[in-house]
Design an enzyme around this catalytic site. Structure first.
Site, PDB file in Angstrom:
ATOM      1  N   HIS A  46       0.842  -1.208   0.000  1.00  0.00           N
ATOM      2  CA  HIS A  46       0.000   0.000   0.000  1.00  0.00           C
ATOM      3  C   HIS A  46       0.874   1.254   0.000  1.00  0.00           C
ATOM      4  O   HIS A  46       1.220   1.783   1.048  1.00  0.00           O
ATOM      5  CB  HIS A  46      -0.919  -0.032   1.232  1.00  0.00           C
ATOM      6  CG  HIS A  46      -1.911   1.099   1.278  1.00  0.00           C
ATOM      7  ND1 HIS A  46      -2.881   1.162   2.241  1.00  0.00           N
ATOM      8  CD2 HIS A  46      -2.081   2.184   0.499  1.00  0.00           C
ATOM      9  CE1 HIS A  46      -3.603   2.252   2.053  1.00  0.00           C
ATOM     10  NE2 HIS A  46      -3.137   2.890   1.008  1.00  0.00           N
TER      11      HIS A  46
ATOM     12  N   ASN B 154      -4.473   5.716  -7.524  1.00  0.00           N
ATOM     13  CA  ASN B 154      -5.080   7.053  -7.525  1.00  0.00           C
ATOM     14  C   ASN B 154      -4.124   8.106  -8.074  1.00  0.00           C
ATOM     15  O   ASN B 154      -3.800   9.093  -7.439  1.00  0.00           O
ATOM     16  CB  ASN B 154      -5.600   7.451  -6.140  1.00  0.00           C
ATOM     17  CG  ASN B 154      -4.508   7.515  -5.088  1.00  0.00           C
ATOM     18  OD1 ASN B 154      -3.463   6.889  -5.245  1.00  0.00           O
ATOM     19  ND2 ASN B 154      -4.728   8.271  -4.036  1.00  0.00           N
TER      20      ASN B 154
ATOM     21  N   HIS C   8      -5.358  -0.029   5.897  1.00  0.00           N
ATOM     22  CA  HIS C   8      -5.148   0.911   7.016  1.00  0.00           C
ATOM     23  C   HIS C   8      -6.226   0.869   8.105  1.00  0.00           C
ATOM     24  O   HIS C   8      -6.915   1.849   8.355  1.00  0.00           O
ATOM     25  CB  HIS C   8      -4.940   2.339   6.512  1.00  0.00           C
ATOM     26  CG  HIS C   8      -5.919   2.840   5.475  1.00  0.00           C
ATOM     27  ND1 HIS C   8      -7.273   2.691   5.592  1.00  0.00           N
ATOM     28  CD2 HIS C   8      -5.711   3.521   4.326  1.00  0.00           C
ATOM     29  CE1 HIS C   8      -7.861   3.253   4.550  1.00  0.00           C
ATOM     30  NE2 HIS C   8      -6.929   3.763   3.781  1.00  0.00           N
TER      31      HIS C   8
ATOM     32  N   ASP D  34       1.018   2.850   3.599  1.00  0.00           N
ATOM     33  CA  ASP D  34       0.180   3.918   3.041  1.00  0.00           C
ATOM     34  C   ASP D  34       1.035   5.169   2.790  1.00  0.00           C
ATOM     35  O   ASP D  34       0.590   6.301   3.014  1.00  0.00           O
ATOM     36  CB  ASP D  34      -1.000   4.241   3.965  1.00  0.00           C
ATOM     37  CG  ASP D  34      -2.047   5.132   3.290  1.00  0.00           C
ATOM     38  OD1 ASP D  34      -1.918   5.395   2.082  1.00  0.00           O
ATOM     39  OD2 ASP D  34      -2.977   5.566   3.986  1.00  0.00           O
TER      40      ASP D  34
END
Lengths: 348, 450
Positions: B71, B105, B243, B316
Site C-alpha cells: 500500500h 489514484n 489501514h 500507506d
C-alpha cells in the site's frame, strides 16, 4: 471531607484576595502612567484561553479594567502603542469584532490596517501564510486574524515573527470574546462557584470553547445546554456539564450566555425546525421566570431576536449585551497592549 | 555467476519456521544454500572460479525475506512533484523494501492494462526493486463501472483498489467481488463510510472538540468494514481491508475471519504508535485517513497485529509537497510518508514486546506476498533471492541526509530512530548496500519483472 472543604474555602478566599490586590495595582499603575500596567505578561501571541493560566487571564482582565476607565475620559486615547502597527487580517466577514479591534488599536494610538480577504485562502489562490507574510513585510507589529479554519492563528504564530491575536478561528476559540464575556460577568459577580450556562449551538461555537476554558480556570461552574446534535463529543472532558433540558438547569443558573445558531457552519439539519428550537431553547420572558432573580443575560451577537432570545429579554434589565460590546474594546486594548509589547518591547 | 554470502545474521523465515543464526548464500537470483553449507558452497565456488563473490557481514543483524509494502502512493503519473517512481522506489529500497504495490489514484487513474504496463516498464528501466501494480476497481475510481480485471491482470496487476474513493454502492462492490473470482485478484478496501466521516479532519472525540476540528468517528471506518464483510460473505472473492485504525474494526475483522469469511487486513506503522493527541498544535503532518485514534484503539490495533487479525503492516506512503501541507489543518491533504520509517517503527514494536521478528516477517513479507499472489516472502532453497537485512540497533535521523522520497510530510521528520535496513537484495542483486541505495543498479531486468 470536612477538612477538605474548609481548605478549599480558605484557598478560594486567598485567591479572591490576591485577584483583588492585582486589580488595584493595575488600576493604580494605569492612572500613574496613563497607560496599562507593566504586569507580568510574556506571551507574544493570544491564540486561546486554553493556553492561559488563571493569573494570565487575570492580568488581561485587570489591564482591561484600567483601559475601560480611559474610555470614559473626555480624551479617550493613551499613547501606549504609538508608532506600532496593528493589522486586522479578516478572512471571514465580521463587523463587530473587526471594528472593536480597530477602535481598541486607535485608543492605544497604534496605526491600524484593515485587510479584508474574501473567502478562504485556498479559493483565493494565495496561501494564508503567504498573505500574512506580506502583511508582516509591511512592518505590522501585531496581526489580528479571523479565519474559518480552526488552528489558523496557531499556524500564523508559527510562521510569523510578529504578534498574532486570534479574533476567531473556525470553531476552535474566540479568546477576546471569551475574555469580554468573563470581564462583563466579573464586573457584576464573583466568579468563584458561579454557575454559567451556555445555551445553544455549542458544537459550532468558538465562543463557547473560550468561555468554558476561561470560566473554569477562574473557578466558575459551566453547563452547556442545547440539542444533543449541537453538543460536541467529549465536551465534558474539558470540564463542562452537559444538559439537554434547559428548564431543568435554569433554576440554578447565575449567568445565561445565549449563543447564536451558526447556520453558516451547519452542513445539514442538526434540529428539525427553528420553531421547535425556539420552543425548547429560546429564552422567553416566561422561561426566564424560572431562573434566579438576579440572573445575568449575555449574548455575543449578532442576535436572532425571537429565535434564541426574546426581544424583551435582550433589552430587559437582566441583559448586559451592550455592555459586552463596550467591554470588548477595553479587553482588546489590553490584549493588543500586552501582546504587542511582548513582541517588540515598549516604544521609547 | 558469483553469489552473495550473508554471514553471521539471525535468519528469520516464518514460512520455514527458521529463527537462528545461519549464513545465507544467494546465487543466480535464488537462495542457493543455508547454514554451514552456505559458507562451504561459497568457498567451493570461490575456489572453482577464483571469484570470492560478495560477502555481507550481518553479525548482530536480522536477515529476512524481502519486505513488501502492498500500500504505497508513488504519484506517477500526474503528481510527479510529490513523488516519482524513481524517487519512490529509491525511498522504498532505502526503507528496506524489495517490493511495493502502488495504488492507482494517479492522474489519470491507473485503470487500464497499458497503465499497468507503463508502471512495470518504468520499474524495470529503473532496475531497483519489484513493482507490482494495483489497478482501479472502477473506471476513474468513480465507483460505477468495473475496470477490465482480466486485462489489468495481464498487464501485471496483482490487486484492485479504489483507495481514497470507497465504493459507495453495495451492489457495485458485490459485483466487483464476484467478478474478481475469475481473475484471482484481491480487492483492497479503503474503509470509510463517507456519509459518516462527513468531512472530518481528525478522529472524533474530546481532542477534536478541544481543537475545534471536524471529527471523523471510528464508526465511519467500521461501518464500511462491516458492510464489506457481509458482502464478502455473500459474494466470495477476497477482501483486504487497508489501514485499519480502530478497535471496532479489529473486532469485526477478527470475528469475520473466525467465521471463515475471506477477508484479510492491514494497519500502518503510525497507527501502532501515535494517538490523536499528536494533532494538538495543528501540525498537518499528523493528518491522514483514517485519522490517528485513541490509546485504546492503538492497543486494539497492536493486539490485532499480534494475533494475526491484521496480518499485514503496510505504510500507506502518501507523499505531499511541503506547500500543500503548509496550510490550515482542515484544508491540508491527507497522508504521510511511510516507506523510510516503517522498519524503525516496527523494530520499536518488537522492543516493546508486542510482536516477534517472526511476526514482523509475516506482516511485512510472507502475508503480503500471499495476498498479492507473488512467489516471495520466504527463504526456502531455490526461492527468489529477495532479502532484507535489518540492523535493529542502528541509530539514525530521518532528515534531508537520509530521505530519498521527494516529500517529507511525516510526523517522524527530524526524529532520531533506532533500527534500519542496511542491505536489500532483489533476486540476489544488492540494491541497498550499507544503507546506501545503489546509484545505478545492474540491469537484471527480467528477474525484477518476476
Amino acid at each position: 471531607m470536612a477538612t477538605t472543604t474548609r481548605a478549599n474555602a480558605a484557598a478560594t478566599a486567598a485567591g479572591a484576595g490576591a485577584r483583588a490586590a492585582t486589580r488595584d495595582t493595575a488600576v493604580a499603575a494605569a492612572d500613574r502612567e496613563g497607560r496599562g500596567t507593566p504586569a507580568p505578561w510574556a506571551k507574544r501571541h493570544l491564540l486561546s484561553l486554553e493556553e492561559l493560566s488563571c493569573d494570565e487571564i487575570g492580568v488581561l482582565l485587570d489591564t482591561a479594567e484600567s483601559f475601560k476607565e480611559v474610555l470614559t475620559r473626555d480624551v479617550k486615547k493613551v499613547p501606549s502603542l504609538r508608532g506600532k502597527t496593528v493589522a486586522n487580517l479578516f478572512f471571514e466577514p465580521s463587523t463587530r469584532t473587526r471594528t472593536s479591534f480597530e477602535i481598541a488599536a486607535k485608543r492605544l494610538s497604534a496605526d491600524i490596517i484593515n485587510f479584508q480577504a474574501a473567502g478562504s485562502s485556498v479559493q483565493k489562490g494565495e496561501s494564508l501564510v503567504d498573505t500574512a507574510l506580506n502583511i508582516q513585510a509591511m512592518q505590522a507589529d501585531t496581526v489580528v486574524v479571523r479565519h474559518a479554519s480552526s488552528g489558523a492563528s496557531q499556524l500564523l504564530a508559527r510562521e510569523l515573527d510578529c504578534s498574532v491575536v486570534n479574533a476567531g478561528d473556525g470553531i476552535h476559540e474566540h479568546p477576546t470574546q471569551g475574555l469580554l464575556d468573563i470581564f462583563t460577568i466579573r464586573e457584576r459577580r464573583d466568579l468563584e462557584g458561579l454557575h454559567v450556562c451556555l445555551v445553544g449551538d455549542i458544537r459550532h461555537s468558538r465562543v463557547a470553547r473560550s468561555n468554558i476554558w476561561g470560566l473554569i480556570k477562574l473557578g466558575a461552574q459551566v453547563t452547556v445546554c442545547g440539542p444533543p446534535t449541537l453538543i460536541p463529543h467529549g465536551i465534558e472532558e474539558i470540564g463542562a456539564n452537559v444538559a439537554y433540558d434547559l428548564d431543568s438547569v435554569l433554576p440554578t443558573v447565575d449567568v445565561l450566555n445565549i449563543l447564536r445558531i451558526q447556520f453558516e457552519r451547519q452542513h445539514g439539519a442538526f434540529f428539525p425546525s427553528i420553531r421547535e428550537y425556539a420552543v425548547e431553547y429560546g429564552i422567553s420572558v416566561e422561561r426566564l421566570r424560572q431562573a434566579r432573580e438576579e440572573v445575568l443575560i449575555l449574548h455575543p451577537q449578532p442576535m436572532h431576536r425571537g429565535i434564541e432570545i426574546a426581544a424583551e429579554v435582550a433589552d430587559g434589565h437582566h441583559s448586559a449585551i451592550l455592555d459586552q460590546v463596550t467591554n470588548g474594546v477595553a479587553v482588546r486594548m489590553a490584549v493588543l497592549f500586552h501582546t504587542t509589547l511582548a513582541s517588540s518591547g515598549p516604544d521609547s | 555467476m558469483s553469489g552473495v554470502l550473508i554471514r553471521g545474521g539471525r535468519l528469520v523465515d516464518p514460512v520455514n519456521g527458521v529463527d537462528e543464526q545461519l549464513d545465507l548464500l544467494l546465487a543466480d537470483g535464488v537462495v542457493r544454500a543455508i547454514g554451514e553449507s552456505a559458507a562451504a558452497a561459497a568457498s567451493a565456488t570461490a575456489a572453482g572460479s577464483g571469484d570470492a563473490g560478495e560477502g555481507i557481514d550481518a553479525t548482530g543483524q536480522v536477515v529476512l525475506p524481502g519486505l513488501i509494502d502492498i500500500h504505497v502512493h508513488l504519484r506517477q503519473p500526474g503528481f510527479e512533484y510529490k513523488e516519482t517512481l524513481a524517487s519512490g522506489l529509491r525511498a522504498a529500497a532505502s526503507g528496506g523494501f524489495t517490493g511495493v504495490c502502488p495504488i492507482p489514484n494517479t492522474n489519470p487513474v491507473s485503470d487500464t492494462r497499458p497503465d499497468m504496463e507503463f508502471l512495470r516498464r518504468e520499474a524495470r528501466r529503473l532496475g531497483l526493486i519489484n513493482l507490482w501494480p494495483v489497478g482501479a476497481v472502477t473506471i476513474g475510481q468513480e465507483g460505477e463501472q468495473l475496470t477490465e480485471f482480466g486485462e489489468l491482470r495481464k498487464g501485471g496487476a496483482v490487486a484492485l483498489s479504489d483507495d481514497g474513493h470507497p465504493i459507495a454502492q453495495p451492489a457495485i462492490m458485490r459485483r466487483a467481488l464476484e467478478y474478481s473470482k475469475k481473475h484471482q485478484l484481491p480487492i483492497l478496501v479503503h474503509g470509510e463510510e463517507l456519509g459518516l466521516s462527513d468531512g472530518g479532519a481528525m478522529n472524533e472525540g474530546p481532542i477534536a472538540t478541544r481543537l475545534g476540528l471536524p471529527g471523523s468517528p471510528c464508526a465511519a471506518e467500521s461501518a464500511l468494514i462491516a458492510r464489506d464483510i457481509e458482502i464478502a460473505a455473500l459474494a466470495g472473492g477476497r477482501v483486504h481491508f487497508m489501514h485499519v485504525s480502530c478497535a471496532r474494526s479489529v473486532e469485526l475483522i477478527r470475528r469475520a475471519r473466525q467465521e471463515g469469511v475471506p477477508v484479510t487486513a492491514e494497519t500502518g506503522p503510525h497507527y501502532l504508535h501515535l494517538t490523536d493527541e499528536a494533532v494538538i498544535g495543528y501540525r498537518t503532518n499528523t493528518k491522514m485517513y483514517p485519522p490517528l485514534r485513541t490509546s485504546a484503539d492503538v492497543a486494539a490495533v497492536r493486539a490485532g497485529v499480534a494475533d494475526g487479525t491484521l496480518g499485514v503492516v503496510a505504510t500507506d506512503h502518501a507523499p505531499h509537497a511541503a506547500y500543500e501541507k503548509a496550510v490550515e489543518f482542515d484544508q491540508a491533504p491527507n497522508g504521510i510518508t511511510g516507506l523510510e520509517t516503517a522498519v524503525p517503527l516496527m523494530v520499536r514494536l518488537i522492543d516493546e514486546g508486542v510482536i516477534t521478528w517472526q511476526q514482523l516477517a509475516l506482516a511485512m513479507s510472507s502475508n503480503p506476498a500471499q495476498i498479492i499472489g507473488v512467489e516471495r516472502g520466504n527463504l526456502s532453497l531455490g526461492a527468489v533471492a529477495d532479502v532484507t537485512v535489518i540492523d535493529p540497533e542502528l541509530q539514525w535521523t530521518y532528515d534531508e541526509t537520509t530521505c530519498h522520497s521527494r516529500s517529507q510530510n511525516s510526523p517522524f521528520w527530524g526524529h532520531s530512530l533506532t533500527g534500519r535496513a542496511t542491505h536489500c537484495l532483489v533476486a540476489g542483486r544488492p540494491v541497498l548496500r550499507d544503507c546506501q541505495v545503489e546509484a545505478r543498479p545492474a540491469a537484471a531486468a527480467e528477474a525484477v519483472a518476476g
